[in-house]
Write a protein that holds these residues in place. Sequence first.
Motif, PDB file in Angstrom:
ATOM      1  N   ILE A   1      35.588  25.320  29.648  1.00 18.68           N
ATOM      2  CA  ILE A   1      36.184  26.390  30.455  1.00 18.68           C
ATOM      3  C   ILE A   1      35.463  26.530  31.796  1.00 18.68           C
ATOM      4  N   SER A   2      34.164  26.243  31.806  1.00 19.84           N
ATOM      5  CA  SER A   2      33.393  26.333  33.053  1.00 19.84           C
ATOM      6  C   SER A   2      33.412  25.026  33.845  1.00 19.84           C
ATOM      7  N   ARG A   3      34.167  24.042  33.375  1.00 19.99           N
ATOM      8  CA  ARG A   3      34.378  22.750  34.043  1.00 19.99           C
ATOM      9  C   ARG A   3      33.108  21.914  34.134  1.00 19.99           C
ATOM     10  N   ILE A   4      32.137  22.208  33.286  1.00 23.76           N
ATOM     11  CA  ILE A   4      30.960  21.348  33.204  1.00 23.76           C
ATOM     12  C   ILE A   4      31.339  20.029  32.540  1.00 23.76           C
TER      13      ILE A   4
ATOM     14  N   ARG B   1      46.068  29.971  37.219  1.00 30.11           N
ATOM     15  CA  ARG B   1      45.902  28.733  37.984  1.00 30.11           C
ATOM     16  C   ARG B   1      45.208  27.670  37.144  1.00 30.11           C
ATOM     17  N   PRO B   2      45.675  26.433  37.200  1.00 30.75           N
ATOM     18  CA  PRO B   2      44.984  25.354  36.483  1.00 30.75           C
ATOM     19  C   PRO B   2      43.536  25.243  36.950  1.00 30.75           C
ATOM     20  N   LEU B   3      42.641  25.003  36.019  1.00 36.18           N
ATOM     21  CA  LEU B   3      41.214  24.963  36.327  1.00 36.18           C
ATOM     22  C   LEU B   3      40.876  23.911  37.375  1.00 36.18           C
ATOM     23  N   ASN B   4      41.592  22.784  37.357  1.00 35.60           N
ATOM     24  CA  ASN B   4      41.274  21.704  38.296  1.00 35.60           C
ATOM     25  C   ASN B   4      41.751  21.985  39.722  1.00 35.60           C
TER      26      ASN B   4
ATOM     27  N   LEU C   1      35.234  28.393  42.479  1.00 33.55           N
ATOM     28  CA  LEU C   1      35.071  28.551  41.041  1.00 33.55           C
ATOM     29  C   LEU C   1      33.734  29.189  40.698  1.00 33.55           C
ATOM     30  N   TYR C   2      32.660  28.711  41.304  1.00 38.01           N
ATOM     31  CA  TYR C   2      31.315  29.127  40.884  1.00 38.01           C
ATOM     32  C   TYR C   2      30.704  30.233  41.725  1.00 38.01           C
TER      33      TYR C   2
END
Length: 561
Positions: A341-344, A357-360, A367-368
């Motif tokens: 979820i945090s895109r790590i 919104r899509p995460l990508n 985001l951060y």
Amino acid sequence: MSLLSLEKVSFSYPESSEKKLDDINLELASGSFNVLFGKSGSGKTTLLRQLKPALSPFGKKSGLIRFDGRPLDELNLREQTEKIGFVMQNPDNQIVTDKVWHELAFGLESLGLDQATIRLRVAEMASYFGIQSWFLKDVQELSGGQKQLLNLASIMALHPRLLILDEPTSQLDPIAAGNFLETVAKINREIGTTILISEHRLQEVLPMADQVFLMEKSKIIVNGKPRDVGRMLKETKNDLFIAMPAPMKIYGSCDQGTDYPLTVGEGRSWLEKQTINTEEKTVEVNIPKTPPMIEVKDLWFRYQRTAPDVIKDLSFKVPAGSFYSIVGGNGTGKSTALSLISRIRQPHRGKIKLNGRPLNKFSEDELYHQFLGVLPQNPQSLFVKKTVLDDLFEITDGKQEKKSAAYPLKMSKEAAVAGIVELVHLEQLLDKHPYDLSGGEQQRLALAKVLLLRPKILLLDEPTKGLDDFFKQELGEILLKLKLQGVTILMVSHDVEFVAEFSDVCGLFFDGSLVTTKPAKDFFAGNSFYTTAANRMARGYFPNAVTVKEVIECLNQTQIS
């Protein structure tokens, strides 16, 4: 007979006038089970490390420590290694080899024992601790509970006379923590090893204790048998009575007697003697009916192409402005889900949306620095500066002005830092190196850095790890205030008492996915193991009461004689 004694032991770190240990007197009887507790930063870890010279921090020390009648400093390295075992808070910090059986044999090989003795002791420990089924596994494949059990088994293979444990269950789920503590009690009971354990979670460990020590501001202020210590804390209105087991807190609020119950069973026996009207007040659960802020759909993930899936068809929604918690056993995939979820990490299938919104589609900066605040399981991963204050300013992308005043925080960024310092009680720690803080203090600093970002979504991975019960309560109040301001909170936690008291929704993670999701009160009211001690104690009378506060309220509304 005394195995360990401390006489007027004091200690301070280099270039510090503050005593981290102040005139400590302590005595442990041979074969006894001893519990040390206190607020974060009170000096517990510093004290425990003084008892293992190889781990003792550098600084100015005075007083005398005796082990089995001899000054501790006279023990050579081999005697220390064999006679005094030490289990650390983070199991990964203590493991040094790649295979389970290597780890069991490592200490014995270091002592130069012959192969026949090593094989015998390794086999004995593997059998005693139930390690046979994962004896040949890579250490990295183990869950947190298995790693901690492996650390314990590796130390016990050396046949120590004193076993010191520093917050050993802080990263374990409730079932694994209970099993681990039962194993420690079994070692004490059957082998006669003297135990000294530091713990914040006293529900399980306090009934096992022969003697309890309370540390406050670098001193031991109370010691005695568990019931006596609980009674003294109640009578003196010490705020650390909040750390006592649930049955003791419930009894203390309703009864003026002295026979405080320690266990859930004793608490039930006390309730059976009361006259109780079992008509229970319904607890209303208000879950925000808002569009989802976090939406996860059909998510799959594996660490390697040929490895099994860790996340399996995971789907759930977190309403905007809600407090959503996930519980579950070690190694089930909870932290991995947060990392996705945090895109790590990137899933190999499935979709994640934040606020629709899509995460990508988010840039790194958006985001951060505008959307997500992530508190990882290891708080040290957030620390990059040499002092607490510099670390806090680092997250704001600004530098403090050099002023002569003791606390020169007046500009906008400085005001934000000043506010967060006061909020999480870091005032006395600003000039310290983050790595010199206690586990609980590091957790508070990490939380402060995350909150300075003012995120719309807060992802928390074990935020109560290492925190004393006093600050846990404050943390819960902080999170509720953030929720009222519209912040969406997604938390992974093993602390069922904390989740039950503060969360709106709770889900159980099992085998890579959420198997059930319910309002938190309903979730804990219906479980046998993943529930609170208060609910297990009082469910025969108040099945919907899941926190100590709710049980006390129900009792106060009934006729008790």
